[in-house]
Design a protein around this motif. Sequence first.
Motif, PDB file in Angstrom:
ATOM      1  N   ARG A 159      24.889  -0.380 -13.525  1.00  0.00           N
ATOM      2  CA  ARG A 159      24.217  -1.384 -12.707  1.00  0.00           C
ATOM      3  C   ARG A 159      23.415  -0.718 -11.599  1.00  0.00           C
ATOM      4  O   ARG A 159      22.349  -1.193 -11.209  1.00  0.00           O
ATOM      5  N   SER A 160      23.961   0.368 -11.076  1.00  0.00           N
ATOM      6  CA  SER A 160      23.354   1.035  -9.934  1.00  0.00           C
ATOM      7  C   SER A 160      22.203   1.927 -10.377  1.00  0.00           C
ATOM      8  O   SER A 160      22.341   2.720 -11.316  1.00  0.00           O
TER       9      SER A 160
ATOM     10  N   GLY B   6      30.561  -1.607 -10.658  1.00  0.00           N
ATOM     11  CA  GLY B   6      29.235  -1.830 -10.108  1.00  0.00           C
ATOM     12  C   GLY B   6      28.449  -0.565  -9.832  1.00  0.00           C
ATOM     13  O   GLY B   6      27.246  -0.641  -9.576  1.00  0.00           O
TER      14      GLY B   6
ATOM     15  N   PHE C 162      17.904  -1.691 -16.653  1.00  0.00           N
ATOM     16  CA  PHE C 162      19.034  -0.978 -16.078  1.00  0.00           C
ATOM     17  C   PHE C 162      19.020   0.469 -16.577  1.00  0.00           C
ATOM     18  O   PHE C 162      18.550   0.745 -17.693  1.00  0.00           O
TER      19      PHE C 162
ATOM     20  N   LEU D  52      27.584  -9.518 -16.821  1.00  0.00           N
ATOM     21  CA  LEU D  52      26.147  -9.725 -16.667  1.00  0.00           C
ATOM     22  C   LEU D  52      25.547 -10.035 -18.029  1.00  0.00           C
ATOM     23  O   LEU D  52      25.946  -9.442 -19.036  1.00  0.00           O
TER      24      LEU D  52
END
Length: 381
Positions: free
Chosen positions: A169-170, A55, A156, A81
């Motif tokens: 994702r971050s 993540g 993203f 995802l």
Amino acid sequence: MDVPLLSTRPTPGQRALAERLAGGEEALGAGLARLPASLYTDEGRFTVEQERLFGRLPLLLAPSALLPSPRQATAHDAYGLPLIVSRDGNGRAHVLANVCRHRGTRLIEQDGVVPAARIVCPYHAWTYTPDGSLAALPRPDCFPGLDKKDHALRRFPVRESGGLLWYARSADADFSAVDALAPDMDAFGLSSLHLYRRRTHDVAANWKLIVDAFLESYHVQRLHAATIAPFFADGITAADRIGPHQRAAVGRTDYLAKVNRDDWRQLRKAVTYTYHFFPNAILIVSPDYVNLLTCYPQDVGRTLVEDVMLIPAPPQSEEEERHWQKSWDLLDGGTFAAEDFRAAALCHQGLASGLIGDVTLGTLEHGLADFHAMIEAALEG
């Protein structure tokens, strides 16, 4: 068959590993190490890894060769995802949510690479450009006050570097270690290679058991006795790090002693370089082709492993096709599927039984201990 090289010389780090191999170095750890079996079988541990590793960190998506041309796209679901990986008209890569901003419909339904000058929702035909911008929608009069600029697909962070596509994702993920890999990847000419084959294996094992197999040479002469073992000396290996990523080399020491280690083409024939892209991908560089393995954890005891084979150029004759097919069969079906992945599944069966509390690592397996120590540090940090 010659591989196109962007550099006529190895990087200093690549040459240094070859020098250590030529000296007959064995990369040995200092004594035994042990790891709790629960690292591979505990459901809670798996959940924490998904949150804090997958993540937060930059993750490998694919080689650049997956999308060789502008205005192409592909769906990518393996990280859990629904994503779209695309190229816009200028060839720039994007990673987008595969979710329409209108009613949440999946946009790209099929597998494989598709043309993507426009990405059209199959439900109400909202239309997006390859960078995710909302370009048009039917009956705009039915959406008074809607600003198309506010309804782009979710984007993203993405980085294309050294012939590889990465995402996170971050929003605040640090890609500096990805950039540090680029000189080594450019030395292999990775960005100019052609995608020859692509296959996804469904392996009944924890993802770390699969990665483990590529971090030690102790198993090569035993597990791979029928396939690749004759090519390599037992235990002669060298390794270092590029940030969190491991760079390792194995080779025939007798041949290494005879080659000019400043001549990249000679060195490529004498050394197999392997890169572990932390946390979950492996790059294996054979003399005239490259395999890229990406592990996608699905649950604590199941992993999808995508194997991609990259070659210098599309086959131009039946002879070339036979050559590349033979190499693909040797590694994908033989070495990886029948040996490495099978061994990982057998390990998971044994560990999941609860009959042993830990695993024991010898001095040729210290790369595993380092890997798991880095995971611990990443989970804490």
